[in-house]
Design an enzyme around this catalytic site. Sequence first.
Site, mmCIF file in Angstrom:
data_model
loop_
_atom_site.group_PDB
_atom_site.id
_atom_site.type_symbol
_atom_site.label_atom_id
_atom_site.label_comp_id
_atom_site.label_asym_id
_atom_site.label_seq_id
_atom_site.Cartn_x
_atom_site.Cartn_y
_atom_site.Cartn_z
ATOM 1 N N CYS A 103 0.846 -1.179 0.000
ATOM 2 C CA CYS A 103 0.000 0.000 0.000
ATOM 3 C C CYS A 103 0.892 1.243 0.000
ATOM 4 O O CYS A 103 1.716 1.420 0.889
ATOM 5 C CB CYS A 103 -0.899 -0.022 1.238
ATOM 6 S SG CYS A 103 -2.328 1.033 1.105
ATOM 7 N N CYS A 104 0.737 2.067 -1.036
ATOM 8 C CA CYS A 104 1.544 3.281 -1.124
ATOM 9 C C CYS A 104 0.645 4.456 -1.498
ATOM 10 O O CYS A 104 -0.568 4.320 -1.563
ATOM 11 C CB CYS A 104 2.684 3.108 -2.110
ATOM 12 S SG CYS A 104 2.186 2.969 -3.823
ATOM 13 N N SER A 105 1.246 5.587 -1.765
ATOM 14 C CA SER A 105 0.436 6.787 -1.970
ATOM 15 C C SER A 105 -0.395 6.732 -3.254
ATOM 16 O O SER A 105 -1.551 7.110 -3.243
ATOM 17 C CB SER A 105 1.299 8.045 -1.939
ATOM 18 O OG SER A 105 2.302 7.977 -2.917
#
Length: 103
Positions: free
Chosen positions: A6-8
């Site tokens: 999960c990243c930006s």
Amino acid sequence: MKIFLCCSAGMSTSMLVKKMQDAANNQGLECSINAYSISEFEPALAENDVCLVAPQVKFQYESFKSRAEQKGKACGLIDMMDYGMMKGDVILKQAVELYNSIK
């Protein structure tokens, strides 16, 4: 085992996903690894066993970890140095250990 990072925006981790998948293939591990943005956390959590949170969104980690635990899933924070150096094998090991902790 199904893992998601999960990243930006869900894009910055694509190289890391490939390195992790290569490491899994080299180790003979059957797993699915994908990257999603923080806005896709809930549906991604429903479909996966382990969430790894990228350093750039660590402000969401405690919330994501709590929601994952409520659903019987594992969640960990990727080390900034491992992420920056794209250590797919090290991060895959972290995911496997998290997965084993919920079994």
